[in-house]
Scaffold this motif. Structure first.
Motif, PDB file in Angstrom:
ATOM      1  N   UNK A 201       0.829  -1.207   0.000  1.00 24.21           N
ATOM      2  CA  UNK A 201       0.000   0.000   0.000  1.00 24.21           C
ATOM      3  C   UNK A 201       0.861   1.253   0.000  1.00 24.21           C
ATOM      4  N   UNK A 202       1.886   1.284   0.841  1.00 26.71           N
ATOM      5  CA  UNK A 202       2.770   2.442   0.913  1.00 26.71           C
ATOM      6  C   UNK A 202       3.498   2.665  -0.415  1.00 26.71           C
ATOM      7  N   UNK A 203       3.926   1.594  -1.025  1.00 30.44           N
ATOM      8  CA  UNK A 203       4.619   1.719  -2.305  1.00 30.44           C
ATOM      9  C   UNK A 203       3.671   2.255  -3.387  1.00 30.44           C
ATOM     10  N   UNK A 204       2.409   1.826  -3.322  1.00 35.71           N
ATOM     11  CA  UNK A 204       1.405   2.323  -4.256  1.00 35.71           C
ATOM     12  C   UNK A 204       1.197   3.815  -4.083  1.00 35.71           C
ATOM     13  N   UNK A 205       1.152   4.282  -2.830  1.00 38.98           N
ATOM     14  CA  UNK A 205       0.976   5.696  -2.542  1.00 38.98           C
ATOM     15  C   UNK A 205       2.188   6.504  -3.026  1.00 38.98           C
ATOM     16  N   UNK A 206       3.371   5.940  -2.861  1.00 38.96           N
ATOM     17  CA  UNK A 206       4.577   6.623  -3.326  1.00 38.96           C
ATOM     18  C   UNK A 206       4.547   6.805  -4.846  1.00 38.96           C
ATOM     19  N   UNK A 207       4.160   5.769  -5.552  1.00 36.60           N
ATOM     20  CA  UNK A 207       4.085   5.833  -7.016  1.00 36.60           C
ATOM     21  C   UNK A 207       3.063   6.886  -7.441  1.00 36.60           C
ATOM     22  N   UNK A 208       1.919   6.913  -6.735  1.00 38.64           N
ATOM     23  CA  UNK A 208       0.892   7.901  -7.061  1.00 38.64           C
ATOM     24  C   UNK A 208       1.395   9.316  -6.811  1.00 38.64           C
ATOM     25  N   UNK A 209       2.099   9.510  -5.706  1.00 40.21           N
ATOM     26  CA  UNK A 209       2.665  10.819  -5.397  1.00 40.21           C
ATOM     27  C   UNK A 209       3.668  11.243  -6.474  1.00 40.21           C
ATOM     28  N   UNK A 210       4.482  10.316  -6.884  1.00 42.65           N
ATOM     29  CA  UNK A 210       5.466  10.579  -7.944  1.00 42.65           C
ATOM     30  C   UNK A 210       4.763  11.017  -9.226  1.00 42.65           C
TER      31      UNK A 210
END
Length: 281
Positions: A201-210
């Motif tokens: 989930x955290x990695x998904x949020x990071x990708x979205x932020x990017x």
């Protein structure tokens, strides 16, 4: 056009925040709402003992003083900046600050609140002034808190600490996008975590932020086994930043930051403008 609220108690601290706001958006079309609220002490303390006429007279005097000071403040900013891109509306209200701001957020479709705040300087003090704390905690609108005595600097470097627990949206990043676009800012995204890798989930949020910050100059960093105040302080030793931004959600660093005296022991002090964006607005 951005709609920006500037609360004032006519102190030098709040005047400094207004100067910062007008400098920050110097080249942007904006409508600034300059707000002063008042609740006479006698109204709260001695209402039951006084006649309605007496209370009314007290309120009238304070209202007139508020309006006069607002007009003087408007005259000052117009003469100083003489900016045709900026419009002003004065609001004097017999109300508490947070209640009035809460109403104005919806009525005026506010994009941002910019207000002054004093940093902690003693063991018994909190990081922010009471009005700033209550506004950040209660109002569903981004707040840019300007430290006492901080004079405008172009925000070329913006520090954005995060734990990647937020499902970011374009709305969360709107003010950051505006400021970084104006000043071609570099956004330093600092992840502070326990000694583990990002979960799915955290990695998904990071990708979205990017992706949301795709057009911005940005760099990602990761720090483990540090408290967020320590990580911020350590980062600032190597890179001078002109603004700090965080998204506030429940059970985060910000919820504890405002009140705990431990701040002084950690050595975290607000030295640059602090943009706080609510997660649920």
């Amino acid at each position: 056009m951005k709609n920006i609220l500037l609360p004032t108690d006519f102190s030098e601290n709040s005047k400094n925040a207004i100067n910062y706001a007008l400098e920050l958006f110097n080249n942007e079309p904006c409508k600034f709402y300059i707000l002063n609220t008042y609740t006479p002490i006698i109204y709260n303390y001695d209402y039951q003992m006084s006649s309605g006429a007496y209370i009314g007279n007290v309120v009238d005097v304070i209202r007139n003083n508020s309006l006069e000071a607002l007009n003087d403040l408007e005259k000052y900013v117009i003469e100083k900046y003489n900016n045709p891109k900026h419009e002003f509306e004065l609001i004097s209200s017999f109300s508490t600050l947070t209640d009035e701001i809460d109403l104005l957020v919806a009525q005026k479709n506010l994009d941002l609140i910019i207000m002054g705040t004093k940093g902690a300087s003693g063991v018994e003090e909190v990081l922010f002034g009471t009005n700033t704390i209550h506004t950040i905690k209660k109002v569903k609108c981004p707040v840019l808190a300007i430290p006492d005595g901080f004079f405008f600097e172009k925000p070329k470097d913006i520090l954005f600490p995060t734990d990647y627990k937020i499902d970011y949206s374009a709305k969360h990043l709107d003010i950051l996008e505006t400021i970084s676009s104006i000043y071609k800012s570099k956004v330093h995204i600092l992840h502070v975590s326990s000694n583990r890798d990002l979960n799915e989930e955290e990695n998904s949020h990071k990708i979205k932020l990017d992706n949301l910050l795709n057009s911005r100059n940005k760099e990602f960093y990761s720090v483990k086994d540090q408290e967020i105040p320590q990580a911020i302080n350590e980062f600032q030793k190597s890179t001078y930043v002109h603004m700090l931004m965080m998204i506030k959600n429940k059970h985060t660093f910000l919820e504890n930051l405002f009140f705990k005296k431990i701040i002084n022991q950690i050595g975290f002090h607000l030295t640059v403008p602090f943009l706080v964006v609510p997660s649920n607005f």
